[in-house]
Design an enzyme around this catalytic site. Structure first.
Site, PDB file in Angstrom:
ATOM      1  N   CYS A   2     -53.235 105.771  12.640  1.00 49.20           N
ATOM      2  CA  CYS A   2     -54.435 106.103  11.819  1.00 49.20           C
ATOM      3  C   CYS A   2     -54.564 107.684  11.911  1.00 49.20           C
ATOM      4  O   CYS A   2     -53.850 108.435  12.590  1.00 49.20           O
ATOM      5  CB  CYS A   2     -55.641 105.807  12.737  1.00 49.20           C
ATOM      6  SG  CYS A   2     -55.733 103.906  12.682  1.00 49.20           S
ATOM      7  N   ARG A  27     -49.251 108.400   8.896  1.00 50.06           N
ATOM      8  CA  ARG A  27     -49.809 107.598  10.450  1.00 50.06           C
ATOM      9  C   ARG A  27     -50.175 106.357  10.028  1.00 50.06           C
ATOM     10  O   ARG A  27     -50.592 105.807  11.201  1.00 50.06           O
ATOM     11  CB  ARG A  27     -50.855 108.666  10.694  1.00 50.06           C
ATOM     12  CG  ARG A  27     -50.564 110.088  11.026  1.00 50.06           C
ATOM     13  CD  ARG A  27     -51.709 111.076  11.521  1.00 50.06           C
ATOM     14  NE  ARG A  27     -52.247 110.210  12.842  1.00 50.06           N
ATOM     15  CZ  ARG A  27     -51.791 111.132  13.834  1.00 50.06           C
ATOM     16  NH1 ARG A  27     -50.915 112.029  14.002  1.00 50.06           N
ATOM     17  NH2 ARG A  27     -52.190 110.867  15.061  1.00 50.06           N
ATOM     18  N   TRP A  74     -54.122 102.260  10.441  1.00 52.67           N
ATOM     19  CA  TRP A  74     -52.842 101.403  10.966  1.00 52.67           C
ATOM     20  C   TRP A  74     -53.560 100.606  11.758  1.00 52.67           C
ATOM     21  O   TRP A  74     -54.241 101.032  12.854  1.00 52.67           O
ATOM     22  CB  TRP A  74     -52.138 102.152  11.894  1.00 52.67           C
ATOM     23  CG  TRP A  74     -50.731 101.487  12.162  1.00 52.67           C
ATOM     24  CD1 TRP A  74     -49.616 101.155  11.263  1.00 52.67           C
ATOM     25  CD2 TRP A  74     -50.458 100.746  13.241  1.00 52.67           C
ATOM     26  NE1 TRP A  74     -48.610 100.412  12.045  1.00 52.67           N
ATOM     27  CE2 TRP A  74     -49.331 100.159  13.517  1.00 52.67           C
ATOM     28  CE3 TRP A  74     -51.344 100.500  14.709  1.00 52.67           C
ATOM     29  CZ2 TRP A  74     -48.760  99.494  14.465  1.00 52.67           C
ATOM     30  CZ3 TRP A  74     -51.046  99.766  15.705  1.00 52.67           C
ATOM     31  CH2 TRP A  74     -49.397  99.283  15.419  1.00 52.67           C
ATOM     32  N   ASN A 100     -59.365 107.268  15.438  1.00 56.57           N
ATOM     33  CA  ASN A 100     -58.044 106.931  15.609  1.00 56.57           C
ATOM     34  C   ASN A 100     -57.806 106.567  17.196  1.00 56.57           C
ATOM     35  O   ASN A 100     -58.474 107.423  17.906  1.00 56.57           O
ATOM     36  CB  ASN A 100     -57.219 108.238  15.530  1.00 56.57           C
ATOM     37  CG  ASN A 100     -55.770 108.295  15.941  1.00 56.57           C
ATOM     38  OD1 ASN A 100     -55.307 106.859  16.140  1.00 56.57           O
ATOM     39  ND2 ASN A 100     -55.248 109.254  16.408  1.00 56.57           N
ATOM     40  N   GLY A 101     -57.265 105.531  17.424  1.00 60.30           N
ATOM     41  CA  GLY A 101     -57.314 105.152  19.015  1.00 60.30           C
ATOM     42  C   GLY A 101     -57.940 103.645  19.086  1.00 60.30           C
ATOM     43  O   GLY A 101     -57.692 102.926  18.252  1.00 60.30           O
ATOM     44  N   GLU A 508     -29.187 103.399  17.374  1.00 55.68           N
ATOM     45  CA  GLU A 508     -29.806 104.195  16.403  1.00 55.68           C
ATOM     46  C   GLU A 508     -29.507 103.687  14.762  1.00 55.68           C
ATOM     47  O   GLU A 508     -30.631 103.479  13.867  1.00 55.68           O
ATOM     48  CB  GLU A 508     -29.619 105.687  16.412  1.00 55.68           C
ATOM     49  CG  GLU A 508     -30.320 106.662  15.720  1.00 55.68           C
ATOM     50  CD  GLU A 508     -31.756 106.501  15.696  1.00 55.68           C
ATOM     51  OE1 GLU A 508     -32.069 105.827  16.404  1.00 55.68           O
ATOM     52  OE2 GLU A 508     -32.263 107.136  14.770  1.00 55.68           O
ATOM     53  N   LYS A 512     -32.452 102.326  12.572  1.00 54.79           N
ATOM     54  CA  LYS A 512     -32.648 102.473  11.173  1.00 54.79           C
ATOM     55  C   LYS A 512     -32.914 101.788  10.064  1.00 54.79           C
ATOM     56  O   LYS A 512     -33.613 101.757   9.147  1.00 54.79           O
ATOM     57  CB  LYS A 512     -31.703 103.861  10.682  1.00 54.79           C
ATOM     58  CG  LYS A 512     -31.811 105.139  11.536  1.00 54.79           C
ATOM     59  CD  LYS A 512     -33.186 106.081  11.391  1.00 54.79           C
ATOM     60  CE  LYS A 512     -34.088 105.707  12.034  1.00 54.79           C
ATOM     61  NZ  LYS A 512     -34.230 106.572  13.087  1.00 54.79           N
ATOM     62  N   GLU A 515     -35.829  99.461  10.147  1.00 51.20           N
ATOM     63  CA  GLU A 515     -37.194  99.915  10.074  1.00 51.20           C
ATOM     64  C   GLU A 515     -37.447 100.142   8.625  1.00 51.20           C
ATOM     65  O   GLU A 515     -38.581  99.967   8.229  1.00 51.20           O
ATOM     66  CB  GLU A 515     -37.626 100.845  11.132  1.00 51.20           C
ATOM     67  CG  GLU A 515     -36.814 102.380  10.967  1.00 51.20           C
ATOM     68  CD  GLU A 515     -37.525 103.203  12.030  1.00 51.20           C
ATOM     69  OE1 GLU A 515     -38.524 103.175  12.511  1.00 51.20           O
ATOM     70  OE2 GLU A 515     -36.895 104.263  12.252  1.00 51.20           O
ATOM     71  N   HIS A 531     -20.101  88.337  25.271  1.00 55.04           N
ATOM     72  CA  HIS A 531     -20.916  87.637  26.270  1.00 55.04           C
ATOM     73  C   HIS A 531     -22.269  87.277  25.349  1.00 55.04           C
ATOM     74  O   HIS A 531     -23.078  86.816  26.125  1.00 55.04           O
ATOM     75  CB  HIS A 531     -21.276  88.612  27.164  1.00 55.04           C
ATOM     76  CG  HIS A 531     -20.327  89.347  27.754  1.00 55.04           C
ATOM     77  ND1 HIS A 531     -19.209  88.429  28.714  1.00 55.04           N
ATOM     78  CD2 HIS A 531     -19.630  90.370  27.941  1.00 55.04           C
ATOM     79  CE1 HIS A 531     -18.469  89.227  29.233  1.00 55.04           C
ATOM     80  NE2 HIS A 531     -18.586  90.397  28.647  1.00 55.04           N
ATOM     81  N   LYS A 630     -45.895 106.872  12.030  1.00 55.92           N
ATOM     82  CA  LYS A 630     -44.927 107.893  12.312  1.00 55.92           C
ATOM     83  C   LYS A 630     -45.280 108.376  13.799  1.00 55.92           C
ATOM     84  O   LYS A 630     -44.335 108.740  14.576  1.00 55.92           O
ATOM     85  CB  LYS A 630     -45.407 109.116  11.505  1.00 55.92           C
ATOM     86  CG  LYS A 630     -44.378 110.434  11.748  1.00 55.92           C
ATOM     87  CD  LYS A 630     -42.747 109.961  11.479  1.00 55.92           C
ATOM     88  CE  LYS A 630     -42.127 111.373  11.816  1.00 55.92           C
ATOM     89  NZ  LYS A 630     -40.604 110.679  11.736  1.00 55.92           N
TER      90      LYS A 630
HETATM   91  C1  AGP Z   1     -37.878 106.429  14.690  1.00 58.26           C
HETATM   92  O1  AGP Z   1     -37.278 106.027  13.547  1.00 58.26           O
HETATM   93  C2  AGP Z   1     -39.000 105.523  14.760  1.00 58.26           C
HETATM   94  N1  AGP Z   1     -39.969 105.448  13.779  1.00 58.26           N
HETATM   95  C3  AGP Z   1     -39.786 105.324  16.092  1.00 58.26           C
HETATM   96  O2  AGP Z   1     -38.933 104.590  17.015  1.00 58.26           O
HETATM   97  C4  AGP Z   1     -39.995 106.666  16.946  1.00 58.26           C
HETATM   98  O3  AGP Z   1     -38.664 107.297  17.241  1.00 58.26           O
HETATM   99  C5  AGP Z   1     -40.854 106.595  18.100  1.00 58.26           C
HETATM  100  O4  AGP Z   1     -42.295 106.077  17.705  1.00 58.26           O
HETATM  101  C6  AGP Z   1     -41.221 107.718  19.165  1.00 58.26           C
HETATM  102  O5  AGP Z   1     -41.781 108.762  18.256  1.00 58.26           O
HETATM  103  P1  AGP Z   1     -41.976 110.196  19.050  1.00 58.26           P
HETATM  104  O6  AGP Z   1     -40.618 110.699  19.377  1.00 58.26           O
HETATM  105  O7  AGP Z   1     -42.706 110.798  18.001  1.00 58.26           O
HETATM  106  O8  AGP Z   1     -42.400 109.961  20.571  1.00 58.26           O
END
Ligand code: AGP
Length: 635
Positions: A2, A27, A74, A100-101, A508, A512, A515, A531, A630
């Site tokens: 948010c 956000r 969000w 927000n929260g 990673e 990527k 997501e 395994h 984000k």
């Molecule tokens: C990364 O591509 C993601 N969108 C997410 O995992 C992100 O890294 C995670 O939310 C942590 O965010 P931060 O580094 O701002 O704490």
């Protein structure tokens, strides 16, 4: 999670609010809305879905109001429908609130308010807030109690805030107070911007920098009244606080796509520059192994933080956690210090037993991730409670936002200087975090004398080659990867394999892809595949393996062969000098040959490009993938 914005000044508030929401849409983008005060009335307009839907509703509405608040959502409580969109109003439409929260005790508050005759129309936790404020405004009016120095609206918001439990940032306006905007911060970010005769508030600075770089982040338990005459800040207990704004050193151009189709692609291309900046910032270019009476790494950390360490623990979420895994490998291999990496969300409720002389590192690009902040706070408190110098808290942050909550929570940070990252999928900030770990690990190695000056010099030389090597990958690989992405239009599952320092790169790469393309992807340590996950393999499941030269190269190649024997299409991230790997893999993504310890930086680039092009090819919203935000400021 948010984004909230607010404006009071001399310009048309609606335009500024919408511009701010555009900068904060990363956000959350489930719904959006704005409320303004004009001629003693609140005009509230909201729309489900992306901000453009709200813009469509606003087009053609003449609204000269000079005070307003806005929100991009969000969804936490209640579906992403218009009736759950912010701003929320009290029953008489006199108070409007964006939040927000999460208000944790909203059910109890709602019941109490209902018994007092309040009616609710949304499923959100937020809606109790305007009702509570309206109720306190009514009480203050009835009793005629005018708080010493504090405005009536601020007082009502202050009293309401004391009733709220959870994490929240609020912006509040009232039709009865046409010259005042009140903002609150409790465990969720809120920044005030100071312009000439105008003031702003926002969850994050990109919404403010087009107008001013003078900003003041509120601290937890603080609220402020913004009027055309200035800003007054108070604690929740009602004490007036004196504070000074700080000046941000980045500019609005950083928030533009600059000709790239998506922010994510722009940010992938910014990585050579990010690595260069990190090297220039933290490495002494005049250092030589023959005159080595000081560390070549200048992190400017307080000496006691790193002295006599016995252990390191890293807490983080998502991509930052992956950077932490690379960091663990570097700190253990280079500096010989045992290192644990924990998900912040797990660590805060199941902390490991306290160990002596331990450095705790919180990694968060935004500096606002609720779990990471809470894990660090918990660690700080339990170590203080122990009252033993050997267990005293030693906290360090690695962040891209030196003005963030993290930076104010911990005594020292390594600023990754990656520049603002808008794409929800982290790319350049990951690379920058890994760079921070190189510097920290090498500095520790220097202090602990676990690396010879010559070996240190070799590492530094290798690090200095990285920007040109990343450029080379971008130049030589992007077209090819874009073409390759065509082959995966219907693919539903991917497996990513890596070992040792490149196991986190497999994780990673998979993160990527999932997501932004919504393809199921699993990152796995290559040796573990047999395994269990090997059962998933057939001709429809491509396997991407990071097979860079080093101690586990042969092992990874064997694991890739095992996948090939199950008909999987094999894609390898390999050294450009490797003559053996192309025999094994169906497709190779060659990267310049580097020392094994440096290979994560070059190996991750083709995986970012692969994820990007698969998602872009599918026509997906790469920068704002569904369900994500984000900055994750709720638990
Ligand atoms: C990364 O591509 C993601 N969108 C997410 O995992 C992100 O890294 C995670 O939310 C942590 O965010 P931060 O580094 O701002 O704490």
């Amino acid at each position: 999670m948010c984004g909230i914005v607010g404006y009071i000044g001399t310009r048309a508030a609606a335009d500024i609010l919408m511009e701010g929401l555009r900068k904060l849409e990363y956000r959350g983008y489930d719904s959006a809305g704005i409320a303004t005060v004009l001629e003693g009335e609140i005009l509230c307009i909201r729309a489900k879905g992306k901000l453009q839907n709200l813009q469509d509703k606003l087009d053609g509405v003449d609204n000269p109001a000079r005070l307003g608040i806005g929100h991009t959502r969000w969804a936490t409580h209640g579906k992403p429908e218009e009736y759950n969109a912010h701003p929320h109003l009290d029953n008489h439409g006199r108070v409007a609130v964006v939040q927000n929260g999460i208000i944790e005790n909203y059910r109890d508050l709602r019941e109490t308010l209902k018994q007092q005759g309040h009616r609710f129309i949304s499923d959100t936790d937020t809606e109790v807030v305007p009702h509570l404020i309206a109720s306190y405004l009514h009480q203050l009016e009835q009793t005629g109690a005018t708080p010493s120095g504090r405005s009536v609206l601020l007082e009502a918001v202050r009293l309401a805030s004391q009733d709220l439990q959870g994490a929240f940032a609020l912006a509040v306006i009232s039709a009865d107070f046409a010259d005042e905007l009140v903002v609150v911060r409790q465990q969720a970010p809120l920044v005030i911007g100071f312009g000439q005769g105008e003031f702003f508030c926002a969850s994050d600075t990109p919404a403010i920098v087009p107008y001013t770089r003078a900003v003041l982040p509120l601290e937890n338990g603080e609220l402020a009244s913004l009027t055309p005459l200035g800003v007054e800040i108070y604690s929740f207990s009602g004490d007036r606080l004196r504070k000074h704004p700080l000046t941000l050193n980045w500019n609005p151009i950083m928030v533009e796509k600059q000709g790239f189709r998506h922010f994510m692609l722009k940010e992938i291309y910014e990585q050579p520059g990010v690595v260069r900046t990190a090297l220039e910032t933290y490495i002494d270019s005049n250092w030589s192994p023959n005159h080595n009476n000081a560390s070549p790494i200048h992190l400017n950390l307080p000496t006691p933080l790193l002295e006599d360490l016995e252990q390191v623990q890293i807490v983080a979420c998502g991509t930052s956690w992956h950077a932490g895994l690379v960091g663990k490998y570097l700190i253990e291999q280079l500096a010989g210090l045992p290192t644990l990496v924990q998900y912040a969300s797990e660590f805060r409720y199941s902390p490991t037993p306290l160990t002596r002389h331990t450095l705790t590192i919180g990694v968060t690009q935004s500096g606002e991730t609720a779990d990471t902040l809470a894990a660090l706070e918990m660690e700080q408190n339990r170590r203080r409670d122990r009252q033993d110098a050997a267990f005293a808290p030693r906290l360090l942050g690695i962040t891209n936002r030196p003005e963030s909550s993290l930076a104010r929570l911990v005594p020292a940070i390594i600023d990754t200087h990656a520049g603002l990252e808008i794409g929800v999928a982290a790319t350049k900030t990951f690379t920058a975090q890994v760079m921070a770990f190189y510097f920290l690990a090498l500095d520790l190695a220097y202090r602990r004398q676990t690396l010879s000056p010559q070996a240190l010099e070799t590492m530094l030389m290798g690090l200095h080659q990285l920007p040109a090597q990343i450029e080379q990958i971008l130049e030589s690989q992007e077209r090819y990867i874009e073409e390759l992405a065509h082959d995966f239009s219907d693919t539903q599952d991917f497996i990513y394999l890596g070992r040792g320092i490149n196991f986190p790169i497999a994780l990673e790469g998979a993160l990527k892809l999932k997501e932004i393309s919504y393809i199921h992807a699993e990152g796995y340590p290559a040796g573990e595949m047999k395994h269990g996950p090997i059962a998933l393999l057939d001709a429809r499941v491509p396997v991407v393996a990071v097979a860079m030269p080093g101690g586990v190269y042969d092992k990874v190649l064997s694991n890739a062969q095992e996948a090939k024997a199950r008909d999987a299409l094999l894609i390898g991230v390999v050294s450009a000098e490797d003559r053996e790997a192309p025999e094994v893999f169906d497709q190779v993504l060659p990267v310049p040959p580097v020392d094994e310890l440096l290979s994560p930086i070059v190996a991750v680039i083709p995986l970012q490009l692969l994820a990007y092009h698969i998602a872009a090819r599918r026509g997906l919203d790469v920068d704002q993938p569904r369900n994500l935000a984000k900055s994750v400021t709720v638990e």
